[in-house]
Scaffold this motif. Sequence first.
Motif, short mmCIF file in Angstrom:
data_model
loop_
_atom_site.label_atom_id
_atom_site.label_comp_id
_atom_site.label_asym_id
_atom_site.label_seq_id
_atom_site.Cartn_x
_atom_site.Cartn_y
_atom_site.Cartn_z
N TRP A 24 -19.56 26.47 -2.42
CA TRP A 24 -19.06 25.40 -1.56
C TRP A 24 -17.54 25.46 -1.53
O TRP A 24 -16.91 26.18 -2.29
N ASP A 25 -16.93 24.70 -0.61
CA ASP A 25 -15.48 24.60 -0.51
C ASP A 25 -15.06 23.24 -1.07
O ASP A 25 -15.75 22.24 -0.87
N GLU A 26 -13.90 23.22 -1.75
CA GLU A 26 -13.46 21.98 -2.36
C GLU A 26 -11.94 21.93 -2.45
O GLU A 26 -11.25 22.96 -2.38
N ILE A 27 -11.40 20.72 -2.61
CA ILE A 27 -10.01 20.50 -2.97
C ILE A 27 -10.03 19.47 -4.09
O ILE A 27 -10.84 18.53 -4.07
N ASN A 28 -9.17 19.65 -5.09
CA ASN A 28 -9.22 18.75 -6.24
C ASN A 28 -7.83 18.37 -6.73
O ASN A 28 -6.88 19.14 -6.60
N PHE A 29 -7.75 17.17 -7.28
CA PHE A 29 -6.54 16.65 -7.94
C PHE A 29 -6.90 16.29 -9.38
O PHE A 29 -7.94 15.69 -9.63
N GLU A 30 -6.02 16.64 -10.32
CA GLU A 30 -6.14 16.18 -11.70
C GLU A 30 -4.93 15.29 -11.99
O GLU A 30 -3.81 15.61 -11.58
N PHE A 31 -5.16 14.16 -12.69
CA PHE A 31 -4.06 13.22 -12.90
C PHE A 31 -4.32 12.37 -14.14
O PHE A 31 -5.47 12.25 -14.61
N SER A 32 -3.27 11.80 -14.70
CA SER A 32 -3.35 11.01 -15.92
C SER A 32 -2.34 9.88 -15.86
O SER A 32 -1.42 9.89 -15.03
N GLY A 33 -2.49 8.91 -16.78
CA GLY A 33 -1.47 7.87 -16.91
C GLY A 33 -2.03 6.47 -16.83
O GLY A 33 -3.10 6.22 -16.28
N VAL A 34 -1.26 5.55 -17.40
CA VAL A 34 -1.70 4.15 -17.48
C VAL A 34 -1.86 3.52 -16.10
O VAL A 34 -2.71 2.65 -15.91
N VAL A 35 -1.10 3.99 -15.12
CA VAL A 35 -1.23 3.42 -13.78
C VAL A 35 -2.60 3.71 -13.20
O VAL A 35 -3.16 2.92 -12.44
N PHE A 36 -3.20 4.85 -13.58
CA PHE A 36 -4.55 5.17 -13.12
C PHE A 36 -5.61 4.53 -14.01
O PHE A 36 -6.70 4.20 -13.54
N ASP A 37 -5.29 4.37 -15.30
CA ASP A 37 -6.24 3.68 -16.20
C ASP A 37 -6.59 2.30 -15.66
O ASP A 37 -7.71 1.82 -15.83
N SER A 38 -5.61 1.66 -15.02
CA SER A 38 -5.84 0.30 -14.53
C SER A 38 -6.84 0.26 -13.38
O SER A 38 -7.36 -0.80 -13.03
#
Length: 313
Positions: free
Chosen positions: A118-132
């Motif tokens: 399949w075809d895909e695009i992905n983002f990986e991210f971290s941090g308290v702003v995303f935890d919320s």
Amino acid sequence: MNSLKAHCLEHGGKFTRQSGILLGRTRDYWLIFETFHPLPVGYVSRCAQIGRSWGMHRHVDCQQMRELPYYSLVLITDGEGVFYDGSFDRLIPVQAGDLLCLFPGRPHAYAPVKGTSWDEINFEFSGVVFDSWVGAGLLDPSEPVRKLVPDGERALIAEWLKKFHAVAFTLADRKMAEPALADAGRLIALISELCETWQSGNCDADVEWANTAKQQLMKLSAGKKADFAVLAREFGVGEQAYRKKFKRLCGVSPSAFRSRQQIEMACYELISTHKPIKEIGYDLGFGSDYYFSKRFKQVTGVSPGEYRRQAHS
């Protein structure tokens, strides 16, 4: 010219054609952006687009689950397959137009139909702003697969891919692999748009319970101590049952959810005001400067003072 290679030549990043798990087949891998310099408040650590991806075929074949230390969003733009949710022991079909939402510490595996890609695009991210965002709208561990384009309509998938590219191309154009708060802001704007548009088929009683419980905590004033016994009674259950159900449905304990909410408020105060650190901790209900600093560092990785210095540097 290959479209991913053309994008790479125009915007930056690194393009490779890789061979691997599927004999005689290759995949086109465009590493758009990658950084090893974290920002405590939140940052995009990696972004990639893959043509003819085989996903996690080896994990699926061996029935092995993977756990990540970060968040990841994976938009499937072509093809179909399956997602194994290890937390709830379920198998979820995946098709073009679906978004896979991966959470830190949550076991999972996914792959296209065996023998296909399949075809895909992905983002990986971290941090308290995303935890919320955990449990609110998009970032809900009980719904790891979202039907962004329920009918798989090609034109709508292409429109969403453009929106993902709007975030990704800015990262690809970066000459230095240094994260910026603006990158996290653009991703949050994309997440907000996602939340406003999809249709979920999993709005069952558990999801409604979890959303109500989280809203209940979020409505508490910043410095008020959460009385979980009182909160539990509002659901007609004992405190222990409340805590167990909250953690099962939301992925974190109610204490951790509340603490992260307070730390997020502290981050805002540290960036936007000149209030003394001790005063910020006191206003948010932390009993001592020592406990506030200790809890802040546990969540963000740095002390309140260092966080403020980084934000203003």
